[in-house]
Design a protein around this motif. Structure first.
Motif, short mmCIF file in Angstrom:
data_model
loop_
_atom_site.label_atom_id
_atom_site.label_comp_id
_atom_site.label_asym_id
_atom_site.label_seq_id
_atom_site.Cartn_x
_atom_site.Cartn_y
_atom_site.Cartn_z
N GLY A 149 5.78 3.85 4.48
CA GLY A 149 5.15 2.70 5.12
C GLY A 149 6.01 2.04 6.18
N ASP A 150 5.91 0.72 6.28
CA ASP A 150 6.65 -0.03 7.30
C ASP A 150 8.15 0.24 7.24
OD1 ASP A 150 4.26 -1.15 7.98
OD2 ASP A 150 4.90 -3.23 7.79
N ALA A 151 8.66 0.41 6.04
CA ALA A 151 10.11 0.60 5.88
C ALA A 151 10.60 1.84 6.63
CB ALA A 151 10.46 0.70 4.40
N PHE A 171 9.13 -1.48 -8.60
CA PHE A 171 9.69 -2.84 -8.62
C PHE A 171 9.07 -3.65 -7.49
CE2 PHE A 171 12.72 -0.02 -10.51
CZ PHE A 171 13.25 -0.74 -11.57
N GLU A 172 8.57 -4.83 -7.82
CA GLU A 172 8.00 -5.71 -6.81
C GLU A 172 8.62 -7.10 -6.98
OE1 GLU A 172 5.91 -5.86 -4.01
OE2 GLU A 172 6.40 -8.00 -4.16
N LYS A 173 9.08 -7.67 -5.86
CA LYS A 173 9.80 -8.94 -6.00
C LYS A 173 8.86 -10.12 -6.27
CE LYS A 173 10.26 -9.96 -1.05
NZ LYS A 173 11.21 -10.05 0.05
N GLU A 220 13.30 -8.49 -7.73
CA GLU A 220 13.78 -8.14 -6.39
C GLU A 220 14.98 -7.21 -6.51
OE1 GLU A 220 14.88 -11.41 -3.91
OE2 GLU A 220 14.98 -10.11 -2.15
N ILE A 221 14.92 -6.11 -5.78
CA ILE A 221 16.06 -5.19 -5.77
C ILE A 221 17.02 -5.66 -4.68
CG2 ILE A 221 16.79 -2.79 -5.46
CD1 ILE A 221 15.12 -3.44 -8.06
N THR A 222 18.24 -5.93 -5.08
CA THR A 222 19.16 -6.55 -4.13
C THR A 222 20.26 -5.60 -3.65
OG1 THR A 222 20.37 -7.37 -6.04
CG2 THR A 222 18.86 -8.91 -4.98
N ASP A 228 -0.45 -12.84 -1.69
CA ASP A 228 -1.04 -12.73 -0.35
C ASP A 228 -0.05 -12.07 0.59
OD1 ASP A 228 -3.04 -12.86 1.44
OD2 ASP A 228 -2.78 -14.97 1.95
N LYS A 229 -0.59 -11.61 1.70
CA LYS A 229 0.25 -10.95 2.69
C LYS A 229 -0.37 -11.23 4.04
CE LYS A 229 2.88 -7.14 3.88
NZ LYS A 229 3.31 -7.76 5.09
N LEU A 230 0.45 -11.60 5.01
CA LEU A 230 -0.08 -11.88 6.34
C LEU A 230 -0.59 -10.58 6.94
CD1 LEU A 230 -0.05 -14.60 7.75
CD2 LEU A 230 1.87 -13.80 9.10
N CYS A 231 -1.89 -10.52 7.27
CA CYS A 231 -2.45 -9.25 7.74
C CYS A 231 -3.86 -9.51 8.28
CB CYS A 231 -2.52 -8.27 6.57
SG CYS A 231 -3.11 -6.64 7.00
N GLY A 232 -4.24 -8.75 9.32
CA GLY A 232 -5.60 -8.88 9.84
C GLY A 232 -6.63 -8.26 8.89
N GLY A 233 -6.19 -7.29 8.11
CA GLY A 233 -7.07 -6.66 7.13
C GLY A 233 -7.99 -5.60 7.70
N LEU A 234 -7.67 -5.09 8.90
CA LEU A 234 -8.54 -4.06 9.49
C LEU A 234 -8.20 -2.68 8.91
CD1 LEU A 234 -9.79 -3.74 13.04
CD2 LEU A 234 -8.48 -1.83 12.19
N ILE A 235 -9.23 -2.00 8.46
CA ILE A 235 -9.03 -0.63 7.93
C ILE A 235 -9.89 0.33 8.73
CG2 ILE A 235 -9.28 0.86 5.92
CD1 ILE A 235 -7.73 -0.96 4.65
N PRO A 278 0.80 -1.23 0.00
CA PRO A 278 0.00 0.00 0.00
C PRO A 278 0.83 1.28 0.00
CG PRO A 278 -0.83 -1.55 1.64
CD PRO A 278 0.42 -2.16 1.08
N SER A 279 1.98 1.27 0.68
CA SER A 279 2.74 2.53 0.76
C SER A 279 3.45 2.85 -0.54
CB SER A 279 3.75 2.46 1.92
OG SER A 279 4.71 1.46 1.69
N GLY A 280 4.10 1.85 -1.16
CA GLY A 280 4.78 2.08 -2.43
C GLY A 280 3.79 2.47 -3.52
#
Ligand SMILES: Cc1cc2nc3c(=O)[nH]c(=O)nc-3n(C[C@H](O)[C@H](O)[C@H](O)COP(=O)(O)OP(=O)(O)OC[C@H]3O[C@@H](n4cnc5c(N)ncnc54)[C@H](O)[C@@H]3O)c2cc1C
Length: 356
Positions: free
Chosen positions: A251-253, A29-31, A115-117, A37-44, A10-12
């Motif tokens: 975002g998280d980063a 770029f997305e790896k 993937e950006i390495t 899927d992404k581990l998440c509760g999905g609460l907005i 979501p942030s990128g």
């Protein structure tokens, strides 16, 4: 301006959408490949809805609004109230797919499975796993929690909380009875959740505990659940920008997560908007408001979970139930603190005291 974005969460994607709005065509770029899927509760929270409406994105068709919210300490505190503030649940696979689709439809360039390495900040280029180099004027890093580029750039390590989660298909059949359930842990910052979505129930727990302690707590609250999946979320830190020229975090980063709820979807999206204002208009006021908001949640978290105060807080919440529900709705779940919010809180408390 040649802007590269690393990470299609979501942030990128929000940064990408805002850049497109300003007439800049970024490369993202997305790896992995979408849908992923992404581990998440999905609460907005409503904050997320507001952010997306600024981007003219509607996701109501993939969201579900459980009619009730329950907040408990897993023992004697049990607050139950109607979800009349529009807290929603989404599934990340669908949600992130919808966002990336919009990004591509609006002209954004997407490079999946890349993937950006590595990164060279002097010559200003990034390298993907295949060894190709891409030059940037501005680099936006939205690689999520615990990403490799943040480490590679020797930026301060963020404090991450471990989360464990389990998904189960349609546990409760009647939508009218469904609820969002939050169980605060009284001895450590963090909480467990049971989110009853339309056709699946997600149970999870997140805290600054190690795997074994966290799993034991999860089992005490929900019983043995079979296989638990784990992931990290930044928790209990002030968000910060990079100190490297033309390299930014979203975002998280960058730690843009509400430390009380662990809510990162809305804040990730908001951080994309704030960042584009910095890049395009050289204006960091949105970013400052966002950080101030997050600072508030960090102090609320410290106040709520401090060892000496947590029992007292729980007792107070029990005693002043109506006020406690007001705080939960207005401050925690709306998730957007402002000076106006403070005033409202004081007014409400005053009215409540006089009312008694
Ligand atoms: C178990 C759990 C439950 C959660 N529940 C909620 C919730 O209910 N509500 C909420 O608001 N928040 C929740 N969160 C937090 C939320 O998931 C995150 O805050 C949010 O996903 C952050 O978005 P982001 O775009 O910054 O990062 P991410 O969503 O993590 O996206 C990062 C993307 O970057 C890609 N990537 C990473 N490294 C590279 C690289 N080197 N090259 C290319 N691509 C790369 C990844 O594949 C990924 O697609 C939860 C977190 C966890 C762990």
């Amino acid at each position: 301006m040649n802007v590269l974005i690393v990470g299609g969460g979501p942030s990128g994607v929000s940064a990408g959408l805002w850049l497109l709005k300003k007439g800049i065509k970024p490369i993202l770029f997305e790896k992995r490949t979408f849908p992923r899927d992404k581990l998440c509760g999905g609460l907005i929270t409503p904050k997320g809805r507001e952010e997306l409406s600024l981007l003219n994105i509607s996701y109501n068709h993939i969201a579900f609004e459980p009619p009730y919210i329950n907040i408990s300490d897993g023992a004697d505190l049990n607050l139950r109230f109607k979800n009349d503030i529009g807290i929603q649940l989404i599934k990340r696979e669908q949600f992130d797919d919808l966002l990336i689709d919009e990004y591509v439809k609006r002209g954004g360039i997407l490079k999946e499975n890349q993937e950006i390495t590595d990164i060279n900040t002097e010559k200003k280029y990034i390298i993907n796993a295949q060894g190709q180099e891409y030059f940037y004027d501005v680099l936006v890093i939205g690689e999520g929690a615990g990403g490799r580029l943040r480490k590679r750039l020797n930026q301060t390590k963020l404090q991450n909380a471990l989360c464990l989660e389990h998904k189960k298909k349609d546990e409760f059949s009647c939508d009218d009875e469904k609820s969002i359930n939050v169980y605060f842990l009284d001895d450590k910052p963090g909480y467990a959740w049971r989110f009853e979505n339309r056709d699946e129930t997600v149970t999870g727990i997140g805290s600054l505990l190690d795997y074994t302690d966290l799993k034991n707590k999860f089992n005490n609250i929900f019983g043995e659940a079979g296989k638990l999946k784990g992931a990290f979320v930044p928790y209990g830190i002030q968000p910060s920008q990079s100190n490297i020229q033309d390299v930014y975090f979203v975002g998280d980063a960058g730690g843009y997560v509400n430390s009380l709820l662990g809510e990162g979807i809305s804040y990730g999206i908001a951080s994309g908007r704030a960042l584009v204002d910095i890049i395009v208009n050289k204006d960091n006021s949105l970013d400052c408001v966002l950080r101030k908001n997050l600072r508030f949640y960090l102090s609320l978290r410290n106040l709520f979970f401090s060892k000496s105060l947590s029992k007292l807080n729980i007792n107070l919440l029990k005693k002043y139930e109506e006020f406690a529900i007001f705080i939960c709705k207005e401050f925690i779940l709306r998730s957007d603190f402002s000076v106006y919010g403070y005033k409202k809180l004081l007014q409400h408390f005053w009215r409540y005291k006089i009312g008694r």
